[in-house]
Design a protein around this motif. Structure first.
Motif, PDB file in Angstrom:
ATOM      1  N   VAL A  65      34.590  91.696  18.825  1.00  0.00           N
ATOM      2  CA  VAL A  65      34.363  93.361  19.214  1.00  0.00           C
ATOM      3  C   VAL A  65      35.482  92.987  20.554  1.00  0.00           C
ATOM      4  O   VAL A  65      36.273  93.992  20.992  1.00  0.00           O
ATOM      5  N   SER A  66      35.594  92.357  21.717  1.00  0.00           N
ATOM      6  CA  SER A  66      35.668  92.379  22.940  1.00  0.00           C
ATOM      7  C   SER A  66      37.725  92.454  22.180  1.00  0.00           C
ATOM      8  O   SER A  66      38.295  92.994  22.904  1.00  0.00           O
ATOM      9  N   MET A  67      37.299  91.326  21.246  1.00  0.00           N
ATOM     10  CA  MET A  67      39.263  91.290  21.593  1.00  0.00           C
ATOM     11  C   MET A  67      39.409  92.151  20.444  1.00  0.00           C
ATOM     12  O   MET A  67      41.195  92.313  20.571  1.00  0.00           O
ATOM     13  N   VAL A  68      38.711  92.427  19.342  1.00  0.00           N
ATOM     14  CA  VAL A  68      39.787  93.667  18.560  1.00  0.00           C
ATOM     15  C   VAL A  68      39.930  94.767  19.497  1.00  0.00           C
ATOM     16  O   VAL A  68      40.905  95.289  19.369  1.00  0.00           O
ATOM     17  N   ILE A  69      38.933  94.840  20.632  1.00  0.00           N
ATOM     18  CA  ILE A  69      39.259  96.075  20.788  1.00  0.00           C
ATOM     19  C   ILE A  69      40.624  95.811  22.635  1.00  0.00           C
ATOM     20  O   ILE A  69      41.288  97.204  22.392  1.00  0.00           O
ATOM     21  N   LEU A  70      40.624  94.731  23.038  1.00  0.00           N
ATOM     22  CA  LEU A  70      42.321  94.498  23.500  1.00  0.00           C
ATOM     23  C   LEU A  70      42.822  94.489  22.594  1.00  0.00           C
ATOM     24  O   LEU A  70      44.300  94.794  22.985  1.00  0.00           O
ATOM     25  N   PHE A  71      42.662  94.005  21.421  1.00  0.00           N
ATOM     26  CA  PHE A  71      44.016  94.510  20.711  1.00  0.00           C
ATOM     27  C   PHE A  71      44.351  95.665  20.422  1.00  0.00           C
ATOM     28  O   PHE A  71      46.080  96.054  20.101  1.00  0.00           O
ATOM     29  N   ALA A  72      43.519  96.387  19.922  1.00  0.00           N
ATOM     30  CA  ALA A  72      43.898  97.938  19.794  1.00  0.00           C
ATOM     31  C   ALA A  72      44.402  98.320  21.811  1.00  0.00           C
ATOM     32  O   ALA A  72      45.766  99.628  20.982  1.00  0.00           O
ATOM     33  N   VAL A  73      44.115  98.152  21.981  1.00  0.00           N
ATOM     34  CA  VAL A  73      44.612  99.130  23.485  1.00  0.00           C
ATOM     35  C   VAL A  73      46.148  98.167  24.009  1.00  0.00           C
ATOM     36  O   VAL A  73      47.156  98.714  23.934  1.00  0.00           O
ATOM     37  N   LEU A  74      46.029  96.821  23.385  1.00  0.00           N
ATOM     38  CA  LEU A  74      47.628  96.780  23.780  1.00  0.00           C
ATOM     39  C   LEU A  74      48.386  97.160  22.815  1.00  0.00           C
ATOM     40  O   LEU A  74      49.418  97.070  22.917  1.00  0.00           O
ATOM     41  N   LEU A  75      47.833  97.363  21.170  1.00  0.00           N
ATOM     42  CA  LEU A  75      48.803  98.073  19.821  1.00  0.00           C
ATOM     43  C   LEU A  75      49.472  98.993  20.399  1.00  0.00           C
ATOM     44  O   LEU A  75      50.132  99.913  19.896  1.00  0.00           O
ATOM     45  N   THR A  76      48.057  99.913  21.168  1.00  0.00           N
ATOM     46  CA  THR A  76      48.267 101.274  21.579  1.00  0.00           C
ATOM     47  C   THR A  76      49.497 101.866  23.011  1.00  0.00           C
ATOM     48  O   THR A  76      48.471 102.950  23.547  1.00  0.00           O
ATOM     49  N   GLN A  77      49.886 100.524  24.069  1.00  0.00           N
ATOM     50  CA  GLN A  77      50.244 100.980  24.798  1.00  0.00           C
ATOM     51  C   GLN A  77      51.272 101.649  24.894  1.00  0.00           C
ATOM     52  O   GLN A  77      52.594 101.450  24.368  1.00  0.00           O
TER      53      GLN A  77
END
Lengths: 174, 105
Positions: A65-77
């Protein structure tokens, strides 16, 4: 004594990292702090004697879940920046959120400390992985299969939702 | 009123729940709202394990079993929610929740 020390350390790390993460404007910092929070929750499960659940928590939350959240943050920057400016709307919402959460905590704490009848604790019996496996595959096999189908549907659905609708990639976006 | 391990663990999970509630309410970013919901689900799982360990329980496997299923469902919900956030960003170039109101009546 060691039990109390373990509980205090776990509680401090858990609440401290969660409080730190909630106030971060940089979402990457918040995501990493939340990973520490979930690690502390897994440590609590291990401390309480639920080893399988503790390790499952670390695998699922800290790992996935942490990885998914970090990916979402990076994709929506936006514009190579993970922080958002604070507006007056945010401050008003922050005040309302704190008041609501504080009163909710007061209500729940009052219910815990005052409203519960004194029930004696049953003697604790360790739960082996074998018993857990036999319960999952025996008595709860329908629920286990349903969760398997749910996870498959979620995987397919998430890929379909997040993938660009134009397969050639000419549509704007990640 | 006795204050034993059970009450201490319940207070800890209540504090975590309220931190998650504050995150979900106060932050305007959709990702932080989803993380707040995850914190609330984790607090509920903490409650289950606390009652399994220190409450009267005839069946010793109910607490961890429920937590395992809740863990799986919460992780699935986080994945779908974040996929929705990524799709929202693609269409609007923004993930602020109060800007996503084109369906408001």
């Amino acid at each position: 004594m060691l039990t109390l020390l373990g509980f205090v350390v776990i509680a401090l790390v858990l609440l401290g990292s969660a409080a730190f993460a909630v106030t971060r404007l940089n979402l990457i910092h918040a995501g990493l702090a939340f990973a520490v929070t979930w690690l502390a929750v897994g440590a609590f499960y291990l401390w309480a004697g639920a080893e399988f659940v503790g390790l499952a928590q670390i695998l699922v939350y800290v790992g996935a879940v942490s990885m998914v959240i970090l990916f979402a943050v990076l994709l929506t920057q936006l514009r190579m920046r993970a922080t958002l400016p604070i507006t007056l709307d945010d401050e008003r919402r922050l005040g309302a959120g704190l008041v609501t959460a504080g009163s909710a905590f007061g209500l729940i704490a009052a219910a815990i400390l005052v409203g519960r009848p004194d029930t004696p604790a049953a003697p604790h019996r360790a739960l082996t992985a074998r018993e857990l496996g036999e319960a999952l595959m025996g008595q709860h096999v329908v629920a286990l299969l349903a969760v398997g189908v749910l996870l498959t549907a979620v995987l397919i659905g998430a890929v379909i939702i997040a993938a660009p609708s134009d397969p050639d990639g000419t549509e704007g976006g990640a | 009123m006795t204050f034993g391990w059970l009450e201490a663990c319940l207070l800890l999970s209540a504090a975590l729940f309220c931190l998650g509630l504050a995150t979900a309410l106060a932050r305007g970013n959709a990702i932080m709202v989803l993380v707040g919901v995850e914190l609330m689900l984790n607090a509920a799982n903490l409650n289950f394990i606390a009652f399994w360990r220190w409450g009267p329980n005839p069946d010793a496997s109910t607490g961890p079993l429920f937590v395992l299923f809740a863990l799986a469902v919460a992780a699935a919900e986080a994945a779908v929610g974040l996929a929705l956030v990524v799709a929202l960003h693609r269409h609007r170039r923004s993930v602020k929740l109060h800007e996503a109101k084109s369906l408001r009546g």
